[in-house]
Design a protein around this motif. Sequence first.
Motif, PDB file in Angstrom:
ATOM      1  N   LYS A 146       0.892  -1.171   0.078  1.00 25.88           N
ATOM      2  CA  LYS A 146       0.069   0.125   0.182  1.00 25.88           C
ATOM      3  C   LYS A 146       0.877   1.141   0.029  1.00 25.88           C
ATOM      4  N   MET A 147       1.852   1.326   0.859  1.00 27.05           N
ATOM      5  CA  MET A 147       2.517   2.645   1.077  1.00 27.05           C
ATOM      6  C   MET A 147       3.650   2.785  -0.144  1.00 27.05           C
ATOM      7  N   PHE A 148       3.908   1.453  -0.633  1.00 25.29           N
ATOM      8  CA  PHE A 148       4.799   1.557  -1.698  1.00 25.29           C
ATOM      9  C   PHE A 148       4.283   2.292  -2.816  1.00 25.29           C
ATOM     10  N   ASN A 149       2.930   1.872  -3.183  1.00 23.61           N
ATOM     11  CA  ASN A 149       2.419   2.257  -4.180  1.00 23.61           C
ATOM     12  C   ASN A 149       1.896   3.789  -4.173  1.00 23.61           C
ATOM     13  N   ILE A 169       3.839   5.930  -2.292  1.00 24.26           N
ATOM     14  CA  ILE A 169       4.855   6.823  -2.429  1.00 24.26           C
ATOM     15  C   ILE A 169       5.019   7.007  -3.787  1.00 24.26           C
ATOM     16  N   ASN A 170       5.266   6.025  -4.725  1.00 21.37           N
ATOM     17  CA  ASN A 170       5.464   6.155  -6.037  1.00 21.37           C
ATOM     18  C   ASN A 170       4.314   7.123  -6.825  1.00 21.37           C
ATOM     19  N   THR A 171       3.244   6.711  -6.414  1.00 23.35           N
ATOM     20  CA  THR A 171       1.990   7.688  -6.918  1.00 23.35           C
ATOM     21  C   THR A 171       2.454   9.289  -6.718  1.00 23.35           C
ATOM     22  N   LEU A 172       2.733   9.653  -5.509  1.00 20.50           N
ATOM     23  CA  LEU A 172       3.030  10.838  -5.030  1.00 20.50           C
ATOM     24  C   LEU A 172       4.386  11.556  -5.774  1.00 20.50           C
ATOM     25  N   THR A 173       5.352  10.616  -6.001  1.00 22.34           N
ATOM     26  CA  THR A 173       6.546  11.032  -6.589  1.00 22.34           C
ATOM     27  C   THR A 173       6.692  10.971  -7.906  1.00 22.34           C
ATOM     28  N   SER A 174       5.847  10.312  -8.602  1.00 19.86           N
ATOM     29  CA  SER A 174       6.108  10.068  -9.969  1.00 19.86           C
ATOM     30  C   SER A 174       4.630  10.621 -10.535  1.00 19.86           C
ATOM     31  N   LEU A 175       3.602  10.990 -10.128  1.00 20.25           N
ATOM     32  CA  LEU A 175       2.419  11.373 -10.590  1.00 20.25           C
ATOM     33  C   LEU A 175       1.813  12.544  -9.836  1.00 20.25           C
ATOM     34  N   ALA A 176       2.516  13.357  -9.389  1.00 21.00           N
ATOM     35  CA  ALA A 176       2.065  14.550  -8.547  1.00 21.00           C
ATOM     36  C   ALA A 176       1.495  15.434  -9.132  1.00 21.00           C
ATOM     37  N   LYS A 177       1.808  15.465 -10.662  1.00 19.63           N
ATOM     38  CA  LYS A 177       1.648  16.678 -11.684  1.00 19.63           C
ATOM     39  C   LYS A 177       0.901  16.283 -12.765  1.00 19.63           C
ATOM     40  N   LEU A 222       7.008  11.409   6.142  1.00 18.28           N
ATOM     41  CA  LEU A 222       5.845  10.578   7.127  1.00 18.28           C
ATOM     42  C   LEU A 222       6.199   9.091   6.600  1.00 18.28           C
ATOM     43  N   MET A 223       5.886   8.843   5.316  1.00 16.54           N
ATOM     44  CA  MET A 223       5.715   7.532   5.130  1.00 16.54           C
ATOM     45  C   MET A 223       7.059   6.566   5.177  1.00 16.54           C
ATOM     46  N   ARG A 224       8.205   7.433   4.877  1.00 16.17           N
ATOM     47  CA  ARG A 224       9.369   6.793   5.111  1.00 16.17           C
ATOM     48  C   ARG A 224       9.682   6.690   6.662  1.00 16.17           C
ATOM     49  N   ARG A 225       9.285   7.505   7.330  1.00 10.54           N
ATOM     50  CA  ARG A 225       9.540   7.258   8.829  1.00 10.54           C
ATOM     51  C   ARG A 225       8.653   5.992   9.321  1.00 10.54           C
ATOM     52  N   LEU A 226       7.296   5.955   8.679  1.00  9.16           N
ATOM     53  CA  LEU A 226       6.411   4.617   9.192  1.00  9.16           C
ATOM     54  C   LEU A 226       7.504   3.407   8.632  1.00  9.16           C
ATOM     55  N   THR A 227       7.919   3.407   7.310  1.00 12.91           N
ATOM     56  CA  THR A 227       8.539   2.264   6.928  1.00 12.91           C
ATOM     57  C   THR A 227       9.874   1.756   7.723  1.00 12.91           C
ATOM     58  N   ASN A 228      10.565   2.800   8.256  1.00 18.06           N
ATOM     59  CA  ASN A 228      11.327   2.497   9.298  1.00 18.06           C
ATOM     60  C   ASN A 228      10.820   1.901  10.521  1.00 18.06           C
ATOM     61  N   VAL A 229       9.944   2.358  11.026  1.00 13.79           N
ATOM     62  CA  VAL A 229       9.129   1.691  11.971  1.00 13.79           C
ATOM     63  C   VAL A 229       8.899   0.423  11.903  1.00 13.79           C
ATOM     64  N   MET A 230       8.085   0.219  10.987  1.00 16.97           N
ATOM     65  CA  MET A 230       7.910  -1.363  10.642  1.00 16.97           C
ATOM     66  C   MET A 230       8.809  -2.299  10.275  1.00 16.97           C
ATOM     67  N   ASP A 231       9.998  -1.711   9.724  1.00 18.77           N
ATOM     68  CA  ASP A 231      10.972  -2.404   9.606  1.00 18.77           C
ATOM     69  C   ASP A 231      11.463  -3.098  10.909  1.00 18.77           C
ATOM     70  N   VAL A 232      11.512  -2.137  12.121  1.00 17.81           N
ATOM     71  CA  VAL A 232      12.028  -2.392  13.477  1.00 17.81           C
ATOM     72  C   VAL A 232      11.009  -3.565  13.861  1.00 17.81           C
ATOM     73  N   ALA A 233       9.720  -3.223  13.641  1.00 12.87           N
ATOM     74  CA  ALA A 233       8.444  -4.124  14.332  1.00 12.87           C
ATOM     75  C   ALA A 233       8.474  -5.600  13.697  1.00 12.87           C
ATOM     76  N   LEU A 234       8.664  -5.574  12.307  1.00 11.72           N
ATOM     77  CA  LEU A 234       8.920  -6.791  11.753  1.00 11.72           C
ATOM     78  C   LEU A 234      10.242  -7.733  12.039  1.00 11.72           C
ATOM     79  N   ASN A 235      11.210  -7.071  12.418  1.00  6.10           N
ATOM     80  CA  ASN A 235      12.133  -7.818  12.677  1.00  6.10           C
ATOM     81  C   ASN A 235      12.198  -8.274  14.244  1.00  6.10           C
ATOM     82  N   ASP A 236      11.541  -7.626  15.035  1.00  5.41           N
ATOM     83  CA  ASP A 236      11.239  -7.914  16.419  1.00  5.41           C
ATOM     84  C   ASP A 236      10.142  -9.178  16.426  1.00  5.41           C
TER      85      ASP A 236
END
Length: 488
Positions: free
Chosen positions: A59-62, A64-72, A399-413
Amino acid sequence: MLRISGFSTGLDIDSLVVDLMKAHRIPVDRVKQEKQQVEWQREQYREFSTKLVSLRNEKMFNQINTLTSLAKKAVVTGDQVGTVTATNQATGNPVVLQVDQVATAKKAFGQYTGGVDVKSTTTMSELGIADNSVTVNGTVINFTGTDDVATVLKKISSEAGAGVKATFDTASKSITVTNKETGALALNFSGDLFSTFNVAVDAASGVDAQYWINKDLGGPMVTSNSNKVDYDGYTINVNATGTATITATADTDKIVDTLKSFISDYNEVLTSLNSKLKEERHRKFLPLTEDQKKEMTETDIKLWEEKAKSGLLRNDIILSKAATDMRSATTALFGTGADQIDITSLGIETGQWFEGGKLILKDENKLRQAIEDDLDAVVNLFTARDTSDTSATSQTNGLMRRLTNVMDVALNDLANKAGTSMVSSDISFSFNADSQIGDMLRRLDQRIDNGLDKLVRLENQYYKQFTAMETAINRFNSQSASFAQMFQ
């Protein structure tokens, strides 16, 4: 072992042993219940692991891609010379595109004028074609005399080296051969098939595209065999002549829809986490033993197990940290100094205290205005990436990148604790046995095996004792009978 069951005493030895064993089975049943609770807990960990992977990877990957590549989005005025899309790299400066000529593919055409009633099913032999091969753009294509027109043209079209599409029209008895690529590329062919159908190149076909970019400003005239134009963040697929002015503007609707989708996905996961962390624990409802299940209906078993499964992750350390860090990641400031912003500047707020950090788009007009005023700032607030800072409140990560980092930690735990996958959102994905819970389950299995072995030995001991009793009583009865006969 030979077991004697009450022939002399009339006692129900099996029932007596079962009753005697009940108390001894209690410790083993308790270990089995403990194992069941651990397995249920591991399954619930996997449920959240898959939710986090889905939010992060899918979800967030798509989003992020939408915001960065189709923002205009591109805005075209003047002649409609083609379809235009804008990437986020489009500067928005006006681009005047004057198309003088659209690229076309080289084409050859020919009609059959002989005496055969030609159809797509007519064979080469029926057409009198002796040379069972043709050469197209330097590539030889072979066929047989029994191949019909449709088959031969399909072979020509599917030959990559030829690079053409060949078709047959029954009504006009004609063959058309067209280069797959546009532009002034050569189209060469030979063979009896083409001679029989009088195929010849259309001299007017196969021209390059010719267009000007910002001609009035001294821009260049471009000649290309392709109708695709990439310039200043725009991708233009030309299909007509004329002059068009192209500008870019924020695709506000697309961005708002994307952020709404993100908020919904985020809230769904966070709400689920908060609910599980607050779930009531019913300690009196332990997993049912097999004997207990035999005395209950399926409905009663289901209701009981719902209570028994409840609260197994109440106030869990891993999930509590994940929920806390997710809330921190969404509310932290982004940027430095006077350029610092957060989600409140976009009309997005957290809910009431009892909603546990839920995001709410409070003022959509404020969000739209922020996008119109400074698109890059809005996009960066969510998507900026700094690999050197992986903290939940990093001011250099969006914000989405911060959440990605948070989930990386949680998934590792979760992977270390329960053996769940860090990459799969499949709820049936196998557990990794090399985890804390995996070790715990192995120890519980060993305790169960040891307990069952002890029960078998104890049960045999009881039967041995009852057998000895039966044997002694039987001997006593025999002796009594013998004495009775002596005094008769």
